[in-house]
Design a protein around this motif. Structure first.
Motif: not given
Ligand SMILES: Nc1nc2c(ncn2[C@@H]2O[C@H](COP(=O)(O)OP(=O)(O)O)[C@@H](O)[C@H]2O)c(=O)[nH]1
Ligand SMILES: [Mg+2]
Lengths: 162, 199
Positions: A15-18, B152-154, B159-160
């Protein structure tokens, strides 16, 4: 946008960290630069600055006559074409190369790429040639085209028809 | 300063309006391939020189050592119609070239962030940067003919990105796929522009 903490997913997707990855630094800018157009004015012409040119970069520096920047900061996509004056007047080797290339309309980026001139130097040289009339500048790149509904619609029609 | 349009009689011979979009993402993700798929010219490379000065005294007693690094930007050109020409500029993914990025971004319509799911973290610098400067962008997952192993959802989760940011699958080598990707970006711009006009 809020950096809501996320549970690790089943298969451990990264997950990209903010903003934990530092965005590229922009040493020439003093403001916060929340918009692209706020960014580059002060950071311009780095490639052409005298300090930037040790060793391999000496020749381009000489080509610009030792100035750090031209009178105009031309965006990379600015289109130019050689004027009738530019076609007839004598020019130095490097300048003649630009004037010959631009007999067909080119962007500043294309001048840089085809003649292997660093982009910062190409912008200074092209700006000088525009101001002395040997090149003619085309329609200036619009600064806020993305906000123009009609323009974006035209662009979409054009892309769809490619 | 003379201009082409100014010299033309009766407004004839108007020159095209040049616009650009930025293609970013990690090394080897398919940026140059994507640009080449849509460009009418083989992708060209423009180089910028950048100097980093290390302040202080090094072990030979010299001050202010400077290192010059070149950074290469690939780009392509697409003539949209008689009045618009679109440039696509690829940016190297490394954050140390931010100096040149800022210079290039000025006036850009939007961005395409390419993703290779094997190395998804490589696109984070681009995402952070586009968010920071407020450049609208689409996340494009290059499928590498099925090698892509995240849905794509993952990718969206990883990518957040904001919910309004499109996350789409592309084949960077395919012209139709790239056309569709650019249209996705333009649709996003259109929604934003309409929303801004409505307010
Ligand atoms: N098989 C396959 N190869 C691809 C695809 N996209 C890119 N490549 C290859 O991946 C390599 C890196 O692509 P390139 O466009 O140079 O990446 P860049 O560093 O982001 O510009 C090249 O050899 C491409 O031909 C794809 O969808 N499928
Ligand atoms: Mg490349």
């Amino acid at each position: 946008m809020s950096p809501s903490p996320k549970e690790p997913s089943d298969d451990d997707v990264l997950i990209r960290p903010f903003l934990a990855v530092p965005y590229p630094t922009d040493p020439g800018v003093n403001g916060t630069g929340s918009h692209p157009t706020g960014h580059s004015r002060a950071a311009r012409a780095g490639a052409a600055s005298p300090e930037a040119n040790d060793g391999l970069e000496v020749r381009p520096y000489v080509m610009t006559g030792g100035r750090a920047r031209g009178g105009t900061d031309l965006p990379w996509e600015t289109l130019v074409i050689t004027s009738s004056y530019g076609r007839t007047v004598k020019a130095s080797f490097e300048i003649a190369g630009i004037l010959r290339l631009c007999e067909h309309m080119q962007s500043v980026a294309e001048v840089s790429a085809h003649l292997r001139i660093p982009i910062g130097v190409a912008r200074v040289l092209v700006a000088d040639l525009v101001s002395d009339g040997r090149l003619e500048a085309g329609t200036p790149p619009p600064r806020h085209a993305a906000d123009d509904v009609e323009f974006i619609e035209r662009l979409m029609q054009g892309v769809a028809a490619l | 300063m003379s201009t082409m349009n100014g010299d033309a009689p009766n407004g004839a011979g108007r020159t095209p309006i040049p616009v650009k979009i930025i293609v970013s993402g990690g090394f080897g993700v398919g940026k140059t391939t994507a640009i080449g798929a849509l460009s009418e010219i083989d992708p060209l490379t423009t180089e910028g020189a950048m100097t980093t000065a290390s302040v202080g005294i090094d072990d030979r007693g010299q001050r202010d050592q400077k290192t010059t690094t070149t950074v290469a930007f690939d780009f392509g050109r697409v003539t949209i119609d008689a009045s618009i020409v679109l440039y696509m500029f690829g940016t190297p993914g490394q954050d140390r070239f931010g100096f040149m990025w800022a210079d290039l971004m000025d006036g850009a319509l939007g961005g395409l962030v390419l993703v290779d799911t094997d190395r998804i973290g490589d696109c984070f610098v681009a995402l952070d940067y586009f968010e920071k400067i407020g450049l609208p962008f689409v996340v494009a997952v290059n499928q590498f003919e099925g090698r892509s192993n995240l849905g794509l959802e993952q990718v969206r989760e990883s990518a957040n990105v904001d919910p309004h940011v499109p996350v789409v699958a592309v084949d960077a080598r395919d012209r139709e796929s790239m056309k569709q990707l650019v249209l996705n970006l333009l649709q996003l711009l259109l929604r934003r522009a309409r929303a801004a006009t409505a307010n």
